[in-house]
Design an enzyme around this catalytic site. Structure first.
Site, PDB file in Angstrom:
ATOM      1  N   GLU A 115      26.551  31.796  27.965  1.00 19.28           N
ATOM      2  CA  GLU A 115      25.663  32.959  28.263  1.00 19.28           C
ATOM      3  C   GLU A 115      25.778  33.952  29.580  1.00 19.28           C
ATOM      4  O   GLU A 115      26.497  33.136  30.698  1.00 19.28           O
ATOM      5  CB  GLU A 115      24.038  32.305  29.549  1.00 19.28           C
ATOM      6  CG  GLU A 115      23.454  31.756  28.341  1.00 19.28           C
ATOM      7  CD  GLU A 115      22.082  30.620  28.591  1.00 19.28           C
ATOM      8  OE1 GLU A 115      21.690  30.940  29.371  1.00 19.28           O
ATOM      9  OE2 GLU A 115      21.835  29.313  28.016  1.00 19.28           O
TER      10      GLU A 115
ATOM     11  N   ASN B 192      23.426  21.549  26.391  1.00 19.56           N
ATOM     12  CA  ASN B 192      23.372  23.449  27.293  1.00 19.56           C
ATOM     13  C   ASN B 192      22.829  23.063  28.939  1.00 19.56           C
ATOM     14  O   ASN B 192      21.659  22.224  28.873  1.00 19.56           O
ATOM     15  CB  ASN B 192      22.500  23.918  26.573  1.00 19.56           C
ATOM     16  CG  ASN B 192      21.746  24.785  27.666  1.00 19.56           C
ATOM     17  OD1 ASN B 192      22.623  26.029  27.205  1.00 19.56           O
ATOM     18  ND2 ASN B 192      20.829  25.028  27.796  1.00 19.56           N
ATOM     19  N   GLU B 193      23.394  23.314  29.520  1.00 13.93           N
ATOM     20  CA  GLU B 193      24.149  23.170  30.553  1.00 13.93           C
ATOM     21  C   GLU B 193      22.928  21.666  31.115  1.00 13.93           C
ATOM     22  O   GLU B 193      22.342  21.612  31.767  1.00 13.93           O
ATOM     23  CB  GLU B 193      22.444  24.198  31.361  1.00 13.93           C
ATOM     24  CG  GLU B 193      22.042  25.894  31.049  1.00 13.93           C
ATOM     25  CD  GLU B 193      21.113  26.814  31.515  1.00 13.93           C
ATOM     26  OE1 GLU B 193      21.930  27.926  31.993  1.00 13.93           O
ATOM     27  OE2 GLU B 193      20.775  26.522  31.794  1.00 13.93           O
TER      28      GLU B 193
END
Length: 514
Positions: free
Chosen positions: A400, A194-195
């Site tokens: 997101e 993630n990210e």
């Protein structure tokens, strides 16, 4: 004469409609699009993560992650209980069903499934994820699973330094193997990291997120090196991802038919001085850092020139291993930023870091210190267009997107600014898709109020509020939950400013009568 009157009335109606449209367009609130305007199969969902939603931090065999120790050691608010999703997941799935989600994105806690990061699997942790995933699919909700959302086991950090050591690649691959084996018959969409860019910058350049390593002055880090560690960690993340991707293709893809992706935090960049050089440098450092190796097998030339010998080098074999290893790219997008080129200089400590290497000053649009994001849907569109033009138009899932509001149980129920933000950005996504972007899904952050990794419980992004003062963590729909549900079910009555006002009135009436 009667015909003339009818003609005049018709012309007056047309003129009035044109005037209304023009006013809406000038106000920036014109909205054009509903759920049914998107391609068939386009997934709409919402998102959460393990540390921010589950709670139960020391229950049923789970051991500490780096988030637990980072927050406990600083005596800050934490996710020890969070939304108590570990115990309330069935209730939450029912809310997802009522909302009309196609898909739900969540992460697995490595510390819950394999408490020491390697070795024995925790049977109770395994059963929880099996039960949760089964609950989702039984109601037709597609699980999108992230393997690593900032929260590796503290044991691995203590043992060999976590992500700064290449030993973690083997442990992460073994963890992913367990997930694929145990959950892969139901899970078809896997995000490894993630990210990756922001995790690396926050944890190893700035020291403001776990494991809190840096050498920047005033950051109160007790260890770390901001000039080298972000690039070492970024390199290891890419190798870990490609290792897991290769494992899936060799061992599981034929029977499970899923896909493995990698996610990045993407800012939309502009410049008040039309400084194209600054914009491109920012894109190279924020996006090209990871996308260059994933798509083309190497870092951007601008990065290599700026960072020099501190940037790890791919061997020919390593380059081929990383290149093409992502079936899709996950985009996390919230903000736009204005950038200006600056003369390259050392950081205040006399050592270079990520920001001095990038060589641009950056100002977020909106009031970032007050956690107020500017509504700038052009930024979303520009990110997707850039991905199409510069990186071969890979399949994209927007994992997101959302906007925060101050935590206030009375005011947040009528979160009209969130509706306006979401609708503007969903429209921007549709524009990008119509212009050829291979974007395949959109997830609101977040499905409900969570423990936010930077601001704790002070601000919230949720479609549903959570009363964190209530031991039962009562969930309540906000106006945005009603709006998103109507959108997902193809109800266009609540699109645009007038529709939002009608939704407010309907919600007020139902609240008053209950």
């Amino acid at each position: 004469m009667e015909q003339n009157r009818e003609r005049n009335r018709a012309m007056e109606l047309v003129l009035n409609l044109f005037t209304i449209f023009l006013l809406l367009a000038l106000s920036g609130r014109v909205t054009c699009c509903g759920r049914n305007d998107f391609p068939e199969g386009f997934a709409f969902g919402a998102a959460s993560s393990a540390y921010q939603w589950e709670g139960a931090f020391d229950e049923d065999g789970r051991k500490l992650s780096v988030w637990d120790t980072f927050l406990h050691s600083r005596n800050r608010s934490n996710g020890d209980i969070a939304c108590d999703g570990y115990h309330k997941y069935k209730e939450d799935v029912q809310l997802m069903v009522e909302t009309g989600l196609d898909a739900f994105r969540f992460s697995i806690s490595w510390s819950r499934l394999i408490p020491n990061g390697r070795g024995p699997v925790n049977p109770k942790g395994l059963q929880f994820y099996k039960d949760f995933i089964q609950e989702l699919v039984s109601y037709g909700i597609e699980p999108h699973v992230t393997l690593f959302h900032y929260d590796h086991p503290q044991y691995l950090e203590d043992d060999y330094g976590g992500w700064i050591n290449r030993r973690i690649i083997e442990d992460f691959t073994a963890y992913a193997d367990v997930c694929f084996r145990e959950f892969g018959h139901h899970v078809k969409f896997w995000t490894t990291i993630n990210e990756a860019n922001v995790f690396t910058i926050g944890g190893y350049n700035d020291g403001i997120t776990p494991p809190g390593r840096c050498s920047s002055p005033g950051r109160n880090c007790t260890w770390g090196n901001s000039s080298t560690e972000p690039y070492i960690v970024g390199h290891n993340l890419l190798f870990a991802h490609s290792s897991v991707s290769r494992l899936y293709k060799q061992k599981y893809k034929e029977t499970q038919g899923g896909s493995v992706g990698f996610s990045l935090f993407a800012l939309g960049f502009t410049s008040a001085t039309d400084d194209d050089i600054a914009i491109q440098r920012a894109k190279d450092f924020y996006l090209g850092w990871m996308l260059g190796p994933l798509i083309y097998g190497d870092y951007p030339e601008e990065m290599k020139n700026s960072v020099g010998s501190r940037l790890p080098v791919f061997s020919k074999e390593e380059s081929e291993q990383v290149k093409g290893s992502s079936d899709f790219i996950g985009i996390i997008h919230y903000l736009a930023a204005s950038v200006t080129n600056i003369e390259l200089k050392r950081s205040l400590s006399g050592n270079p870091d990520f920001y001095s290497d990038m060589g641009v000053s950056m100002t977020y649009l909106g009031n970032f210190s007050a956690f107020e994001y500017a509504v700038a849907p052009w930024a979303m569109e520009s990110v997707l267009e850039y991905m199409k033009q510069s990186y071969g138009n890979p399949p994209i899932y927007i994992l997101e997107n959302g906007t925060p509001m101050k935590q206030d149980l009375q005011l947040q129920q009528k979160d009209t600014p969130r509706i306006e933000y979401l609708h503007a950005y969903i429209d921007a996504v549709l524009n990008a898709v119509r212009n050829g972007s291979d974007t395949r899904g959109y997830f609101v952050w977040s499905f409900m109020d969570l423990y936010e990794l930077v601001k704790g419980y002070e601000f919230s992004f949720g479609l549903y509020s959570v009363n964190f003062s209530d031991p039962n963590r009562k969930r309540s729909p906000k106006l945005s939950a009603h709006w998103y549900s109507a959108f997902l079910k193809g109800n266009t009555r609540f699109l645009g400013s007038q529709g939002i006002m009608q939704l407010q009135q309907n919600n007020f009436s139902s609240s008053a009568s209950s």
